[in-house]
Motif scaffolding. Structure first.
Motif, PDB file in Angstrom:
ATOM      1  N   PHE A  79       9.204   6.292  48.505  1.00  0.00           N
ATOM      2  CA  PHE A  79       9.764   6.389  49.919  1.00  0.00           C
ATOM      3  C   PHE A  79       9.569   5.328  50.477  1.00  0.00           C
ATOM      4  CE2 PHE A  79       9.153   8.014  54.157  1.00  0.00           C
ATOM      5  CZ  PHE A  79      10.672   8.182  54.527  1.00  0.00           C
ATOM      6  N   ALA A  80       8.345   4.956  50.272  1.00  0.00           N
ATOM      7  CA  ALA A  80       7.363   3.462  51.181  1.00  0.00           C
ATOM      8  C   ALA A  80       8.101   2.450  50.600  1.00  0.00           C
ATOM      9  CB  ALA A  80       5.994   3.619  50.908  1.00  0.00           C
ATOM     10  N   ALA A  81       8.623   2.301  49.329  1.00  0.00           N
ATOM     11  CA  ALA A  81       9.119   1.162  48.851  1.00  0.00           C
ATOM     12  C   ALA A  81      10.588   1.043  49.199  1.00  0.00           C
ATOM     13  CB  ALA A  81       9.296   1.110  47.234  1.00  0.00           C
ATOM     14  N   PHE A  82      11.239   2.075  49.603  1.00  0.00           N
ATOM     15  CA  PHE A  82      12.691   2.247  50.141  1.00  0.00           C
ATOM     16  C   PHE A  82      12.532   1.743  51.539  1.00  0.00           C
ATOM     17  CE2 PHE A  82      15.433   4.548  52.993  1.00  0.00           C
ATOM     18  CZ  PHE A  82      16.499   4.132  52.453  1.00  0.00           C
TER      19      PHE A  82
ATOM     20  N   ALA B 299      21.628  21.277  48.216  1.00  0.00           N
ATOM     21  CA  ALA B 299      22.891  20.890  48.513  1.00  0.00           C
ATOM     22  C   ALA B 299      23.327  19.552  48.760  1.00  0.00           C
ATOM     23  CB  ALA B 299      23.970  21.955  48.970  1.00  0.00           C
ATOM     24  N   ASP B 300      22.509  19.293  49.924  1.00  0.00           N
ATOM     25  CA  ASP B 300      22.798  18.088  50.690  1.00  0.00           C
ATOM     26  C   ASP B 300      22.081  16.887  49.874  1.00  0.00           C
ATOM     27  OD1 ASP B 300      23.702  19.028  53.119  1.00  0.00           O
ATOM     28  OD2 ASP B 300      21.557  19.394  53.697  1.00  0.00           O
ATOM     29  N   ALA B 301      21.227  17.062  48.822  1.00  0.00           N
ATOM     30  CA  ALA B 301      20.738  16.068  48.079  1.00  0.00           C
ATOM     31  C   ALA B 301      21.230  16.043  46.724  1.00  0.00           C
ATOM     32  CB  ALA B 301      19.109  16.087  48.049  1.00  0.00           C
ATOM     33  N   GLY B 302      22.037  17.018  46.484  1.00  0.00           N
ATOM     34  CA  GLY B 302      22.835  17.194  45.089  1.00  0.00           C
ATOM     35  C   GLY B 302      21.984  17.496  43.889  1.00  0.00           C
ATOM     36  N   THR B 303      21.014  18.365  44.350  1.00  0.00           N
ATOM     37  CA  THR B 303      19.920  18.932  43.326  1.00  0.00           C
ATOM     38  C   THR B 303      19.656  20.237  43.647  1.00  0.00           C
ATOM     39  OG1 THR B 303      17.662  18.305  42.710  1.00  0.00           O
ATOM     40  CG2 THR B 303      17.946  18.387  45.021  1.00  0.00           C
ATOM     41  N   ARG B 304      19.135  20.951  42.735  1.00  0.00           N
ATOM     42  CA  ARG B 304      18.834  22.347  42.511  1.00  0.00           C
ATOM     43  C   ARG B 304      17.643  22.878  43.621  1.00  0.00           C
ATOM     44  NH1 ARG B 304      18.407  24.895  36.834  1.00  0.00           N
ATOM     45  NH2 ARG B 304      18.071  26.720  38.255  1.00  0.00           N
ATOM     46  N   ARG B 305      16.618  21.871  43.740  1.00  0.00           N
ATOM     47  CA  ARG B 305      15.477  22.240  44.511  1.00  0.00           C
ATOM     48  C   ARG B 305      14.750  20.963  45.102  1.00  0.00           C
ATOM     49  NH1 ARG B 305       9.834  23.218  44.155  1.00  0.00           N
ATOM     50  NH2 ARG B 305       9.384  25.069  45.182  1.00  0.00           N
ATOM     51  N   ILE B 306      14.417  21.074  46.461  1.00  0.00           N
ATOM     52  CA  ILE B 306      13.587  20.183  47.021  1.00  0.00           C
ATOM     53  C   ILE B 306      12.255  20.357  47.312  1.00  0.00           C
ATOM     54  CG2 ILE B 306      13.511  18.526  49.190  1.00  0.00           C
ATOM     55  CD1 ILE B 306      16.397  18.739  49.564  1.00  0.00           C
ATOM     56  N   GLY B 307      11.913  21.718  47.879  1.00  0.00           N
ATOM     57  CA  GLY B 307      10.716  22.299  48.011  1.00  0.00           C
ATOM     58  C   GLY B 307       9.910  21.685  49.125  1.00  0.00           C
ATOM     59  N   HIS B 308       8.506  21.578  48.983  1.00  0.00           N
ATOM     60  CA  HIS B 308       7.710  20.920  49.946  1.00  0.00           C
ATOM     61  C   HIS B 308       7.559  19.653  49.531  1.00  0.00           C
ATOM     62  CE1 HIS B 308       4.757  20.874  53.252  1.00  0.00           C
ATOM     63  NE2 HIS B 308       3.675  20.544  52.299  1.00  0.00           N
ATOM     64  N   PHE B 309       7.720  18.989  48.270  1.00  0.00           N
ATOM     65  CA  PHE B 309       7.145  17.613  47.878  1.00  0.00           C
ATOM     66  C   PHE B 309       8.584  16.665  47.628  1.00  0.00           C
ATOM     67  CE2 PHE B 309       3.655  20.363  46.817  1.00  0.00           C
ATOM     68  CZ  PHE B 309       2.877  19.677  47.560  1.00  0.00           C
ATOM     69  N   GLY B 310       9.684  17.534  47.256  1.00  0.00           N
ATOM     70  CA  GLY B 310      10.994  16.978  46.690  1.00  0.00           C
ATOM     71  C   GLY B 310      11.687  15.669  47.442  1.00  0.00           C
ATOM     72  N   PHE B 311      11.353  15.917  48.751  1.00  0.00           N
ATOM     73  CA  PHE B 311      11.850  14.768  49.613  1.00  0.00           C
ATOM     74  C   PHE B 311      11.603  13.456  49.333  1.00  0.00           C
ATOM     75  CE2 PHE B 311      11.977  12.010  53.410  1.00  0.00           C
ATOM     76  CZ  PHE B 311      13.297  12.230  53.958  1.00  0.00           C
TER      77      PHE B 311
ATOM     78  N   ARG C 254      12.598  10.664  43.551  1.00  0.00           N
ATOM     79  CA  ARG C 254      13.850   9.883  43.353  1.00  0.00           C
ATOM     80  C   ARG C 254      15.492  10.713  43.631  1.00  0.00           C
ATOM     81  NH1 ARG C 254      13.143   7.126  38.193  1.00  0.00           N
ATOM     82  NH2 ARG C 254      11.579   5.734  39.426  1.00  0.00           N
ATOM     83  N   SER C 255      15.309  12.015  43.254  1.00  0.00           N
ATOM     84  CA  SER C 255      16.270  12.649  42.922  1.00  0.00           C
ATOM     85  C   SER C 255      16.850  13.178  44.631  1.00  0.00           C
ATOM     86  CB  SER C 255      16.193  14.218  42.317  1.00  0.00           C
ATOM     87  OG  SER C 255      15.746  13.896  41.038  1.00  0.00           O
ATOM     88  N   ALA C 256      16.038  13.429  45.298  1.00  0.00           N
ATOM     89  CA  ALA C 256      16.534  13.899  46.566  1.00  0.00           C
ATOM     90  C   ALA C 256      16.595  12.798  47.417  1.00  0.00           C
ATOM     91  CB  ALA C 256      15.586  14.835  47.054  1.00  0.00           C
ATOM     92  N   GLY C 257      15.875  11.660  47.387  1.00  0.00           N
ATOM     93  CA  GLY C 257      15.752  10.593  48.235  1.00  0.00           C
ATOM     94  C   GLY C 257      16.705   9.817  48.052  1.00  0.00           C
ATOM     95  N   ALA C 258      17.746   9.470  47.022  1.00  0.00           N
ATOM     96  CA  ALA C 258      18.948   8.713  47.037  1.00  0.00           C
ATOM     97  C   ALA C 258      19.673   9.100  47.982  1.00  0.00           C
ATOM     98  CB  ALA C 258      19.299   8.737  45.533  1.00  0.00           C
TER      99      ALA C 258
END
Length: 297
Positions: free
Chosen positions: A49-52, A260-272, A275-279
């Protein structure tokens, strides 16, 4: 890199400098970010995230609180560190570093999890022109998601204090529960029994905790509140409780995401921050932060 906390303790961290399109086009950044971690989470966890942000023109500092990651001493047993130290000295030192290095830039304070509460306790928190609170909560077990409340309470409020009293610190890494925690920090978290963070007058550290909460209550800054629908820690009640300690944040904008907004099955507390959700989600958040570069060189 090393960052000096306000009491002189040397913190470790990582600095992601802004990327520029071509040599000779470097411009003074309009914004710089300081990323305040959650409890027991290494700064390296936020590196993508920081690199982004850096690639988008926002220099970003990630640092570890004392006792965590590259700010950890050789041995945690007997190491003295508290939640108050993290907020007052460590958050404050990181903010001071950013202000000294970028005197004209707008500082964005990005805080995750418990860090969303700690960041307001620094005496210089108002140096941050905007707060971004991601998955923020106060650590009160009554706000955990009902489905996970019992096992989470057993781990964080029964297992953690028992093991800490025996070991002299909480060996979370051995248990697959994140980074090891200094004893005082672990016991403070485990000791939460009510939703009110204000200590009784007889409790140890009363004056410092009261001062930190008073700083949170006095802080007047715009804020973006990022929430995730399947976050078991930062539930609706948890974020509402967090905001009750920041009555003067204004305006507050909300960014609510689902898997669903991230196109993934789970985000949870750390997933934001993964890479999967971040894109999918990071560009949406970036759009709310405004231009990253000043005009001119």
């Amino acid at each position: 890199m090393r960052v000096r906390a306000l009491d002189g303790y040397e913190l470790g961290g990582y600095f992601f400098d802004a990327k520029w399109e071509a040599p000779g086009q470097r411009q003074a950044p309009a914004q710089v970010a300081v990323l305040h971690c959650g409890a027991g989470i290494r700064a390296l966890r936020y590196r993508r995230f920081a690199a982004f942000l850096a690639e988008s023109g926002i220099p970003t500092l990630c640092y570890d609180y004392r006792g965590i990651g590259v700010s950890r001493p050789r041995a945690l047993r007997g190491f003295r560190a508290s939640i108050e130290d993290w907020a007052e000295y460590d958050c404050g030192g990181a903010i001071a570093w950013a202000r000294e290095r970028y005197p004209r830039a707008r500082i964005i304070g990005i805080a995750h999890s418990i860090g969303a509460l700690l960041v307001g306790g620094a005496h210089n928190s108002a140096e941050q022109g905007q707060l971004v609170l991601i998955g923020g909560h106060t650590g009160y077990y009554g706000d955990y998601h009902p489905r996970y409340r019992l096992p989470m309470t057993a781990v964080w409020h029964a297992l953690m204090p028992a093991v800490t009293l025996v070991m002299g610190y909480f060996p979370a890494r051995r248990l697959g529960l994140g980074e090891d925690l200094p004893a005082r920090v672990a016991l403070q978290w485990a000791g939460r029994r009510t939703g009110d963070l204000r200590p009784a007058g007889s409790e140890s550290g009363y004056d410092r905790v009261q001062t930190l909460l008073d700083r949170c209550a006095a802080l007047q800054r715009p804020a973006t509140l990022v929430s995730v629908s399947d976050d078991a820690f930062a539930t609706t009640s948890g974020t509402k409780r967090l905001l009750s300690f920041y009555p003067r944040l204004f305006p507050i904008t909300h960014a609510a995401y689902s898997p669903a907004d991230a196109g993934t099955r789970r985000i949870g507390h750390f997933g934001f921050f993964g890479r999967s959700a971040g894109a999918a989600l990071w560009p949406r958040l970036l759009a709310q932060l405004g231009p990253s570069r000043n005009s001119g060189s």
